[in-house]
Scaffold this motif. Structure first.
Motif, mmCIF file in Angstrom:
data_model
loop_
_atom_site.group_PDB
_atom_site.id
_atom_site.type_symbol
_atom_site.label_atom_id
_atom_site.label_comp_id
_atom_site.label_asym_id
_atom_site.label_seq_id
_atom_site.Cartn_x
_atom_site.Cartn_y
_atom_site.Cartn_z
ATOM 1 N N TYR A 1 0.842 -1.198 0.000
ATOM 2 C CA TYR A 1 0.000 0.000 0.000
ATOM 3 C C TYR A 1 0.876 1.248 0.000
ATOM 4 O O TYR A 1 1.984 1.239 0.534
ATOM 5 C CB TYR A 1 -0.890 0.042 1.252
ATOM 6 N N ARG B 1 0.398 5.983 -0.429
ATOM 7 C CA ARG B 1 -0.536 7.103 -0.291
ATOM 8 C C ARG B 1 -1.520 7.152 -1.472
ATOM 9 O O ARG B 1 -1.150 6.766 -2.574
ATOM 10 C CB ARG B 1 0.253 8.414 -0.202
ATOM 11 N N LYS C 1 -3.952 7.385 2.217
ATOM 12 C CA LYS C 1 -4.398 6.432 3.231
ATOM 13 C C LYS C 1 -5.774 5.884 2.887
ATOM 14 O O LYS C 1 -6.058 4.704 3.095
ATOM 15 C CB LYS C 1 -4.413 7.105 4.606
ATOM 16 N N ASN C 2 -6.636 6.756 2.370
ATOM 17 C CA ASN C 2 -7.984 6.354 1.983
ATOM 18 C C ASN C 2 -8.150 6.541 0.478
ATOM 19 O O ASN C 2 -7.977 7.642 -0.046
ATOM 20 C CB ASN C 2 -9.024 7.213 2.731
ATOM 21 N N GLU D 1 -9.395 1.720 3.107
ATOM 22 C CA GLU D 1 -8.340 2.189 4.000
ATOM 23 C C GLU D 1 -7.114 1.275 3.958
ATOM 24 O O GLU D 1 -7.222 0.062 3.768
ATOM 25 C CB GLU D 1 -8.855 2.243 5.438
ATOM 26 N N VAL D 2 -5.949 1.864 4.177
ATOM 27 C CA VAL D 2 -4.723 1.089 4.383
ATOM 28 C C VAL D 2 -4.846 0.396 5.738
ATOM 29 O O VAL D 2 -5.327 1.006 6.701
ATOM 30 C CB VAL D 2 -3.493 2.030 4.381
ATOM 31 N N GLU E 1 -4.464 -0.535 9.357
ATOM 32 C CA GLU E 1 -3.975 0.353 10.412
ATOM 33 C C GLU E 1 -2.608 -0.055 10.934
ATOM 34 O O GLU E 1 -1.791 0.794 11.290
ATOM 35 C CB GLU E 1 -4.986 0.388 11.562
ATOM 36 N N LEU F 1 0.462 1.646 9.680
ATOM 37 C CA LEU F 1 0.660 3.044 10.048
ATOM 38 C C LEU F 1 1.119 3.193 11.497
ATOM 39 O O LEU F 1 1.338 4.307 11.974
ATOM 40 C CB LEU F 1 -0.641 3.832 9.855
#
Length: 250
Positions: free
Chosen positions: A182, A184, A186-187, A192-193, A195, A198
């Motif tokens: 994944y 950029r 994030k969304n 969503e990536v 969690e 991150l």
């Protein structure tokens, strides 16, 4: 490392090796790749290298003499007395990552491109050490196959890949497919990536990626799990997933 490709279409090879990672490796003299046309070794004014097969049948066959003569001429300028010679043929052993690793340790390799209905068996017996296929399908000639083989070998040579292109965690490097990737934003369209990626917790991230790679392999290529080097933790992940298949024998 030096790779010599025996072919009837050297322009195809020369164009392919001028780009991307292979192109940089050649430019930086990390590897030498040479396409050698064996047509001039035909021994006749028309440079004909093929003829009708004995016993009849459709198609033409490449004669033994130009192939063997070309090989002997190449060997005069090699340091290796008996170089590994790969012959691209549908009847060969299926190429895989472990074979790429094995051949990346050689300093001189010759790849012989098949064409038409193949090459006279006497030439194969005389010079070929390894018959290689890139899959159960037929190509017009061996040039594309030879470039796939070359690419997979060259990228494993020292200093060819930078840190960002490292092969250490790629698919098949440890018998598994690669984990998902994944970047950029994030969304993206509501997706969503994960969690954990991150979190900054490198240990947890590695654990997540390992589990993700195992599940990817189970879903897409379960046959690989039979020979993969799995830890007890890996096996627990498999047994706890809803994708677990009883056909995978540990």
């Amino acid at each position: 490392m030096k790779i010599i490709i025996m072919t009837l279409f050297p322009k195809m090879i020369n164009e392919a090796i001028s780009h991307s990672i292979i192109g940089r490796a050649v430019e930086n003299k990390l590897v030498e790749i040479e396409a050698v046309d064996f047509r001039p070794f035909s021994g006749n004014k028309h440079n004909q290298v093929d003829d009708y097969p004995y016993g009849g049948g459709a198609g033409m066959l490449i004669k033994a003499q130009p192939v063997v003569d070309c090989y002997r001429d190449i060997c005069r300028n090699l340091a290796t007395d008996k170089p590994r010679v790969l012959y691209t043929t549908p009847s060969g052993k299926i190429w895989n990552q472990s074979m790429a690793v094995e051949f990346s340790k050689e300093e001189e390799i010759i790849i012989l491109c098949g064409h038409y209905e193949g090459i006279d068996k006497r030439a194969i017996d005389e010079i070929v050490t390894d018959e290689i296929s890139i899959g159960d399908f037929i190509l017009t000639g061996g040039e594309l196959a030879s470039m796939i083989i070359t690419d997979s070998i060259v990228r494993l040579r020292p200093n060819v890949l930078g840190k960002e292109e490292s092969f250490e965690n790629e698919s098949f490097s440890d018998g598994l497919l690669e984990h998902d990737h994944y970047t950029r934003p994030k969304n993206f369209e509501g997706k969503e990536v994960p969690e954990i990626l991150l979190s900054g917790n490198h240990k947890k991230i590695e654990e997540y990626r390992r589990a993700n790679a195992i599940i990817n392999t189970l879903k897409k290529r379960p046959d690989l799990l039979k020979t993969a080097d799995l830890t007890e933790t890996d096996k627990k992940i498999l047994k706890n997933t809803t994708f677990f298949q009883k056909s995978v024998d540990f």
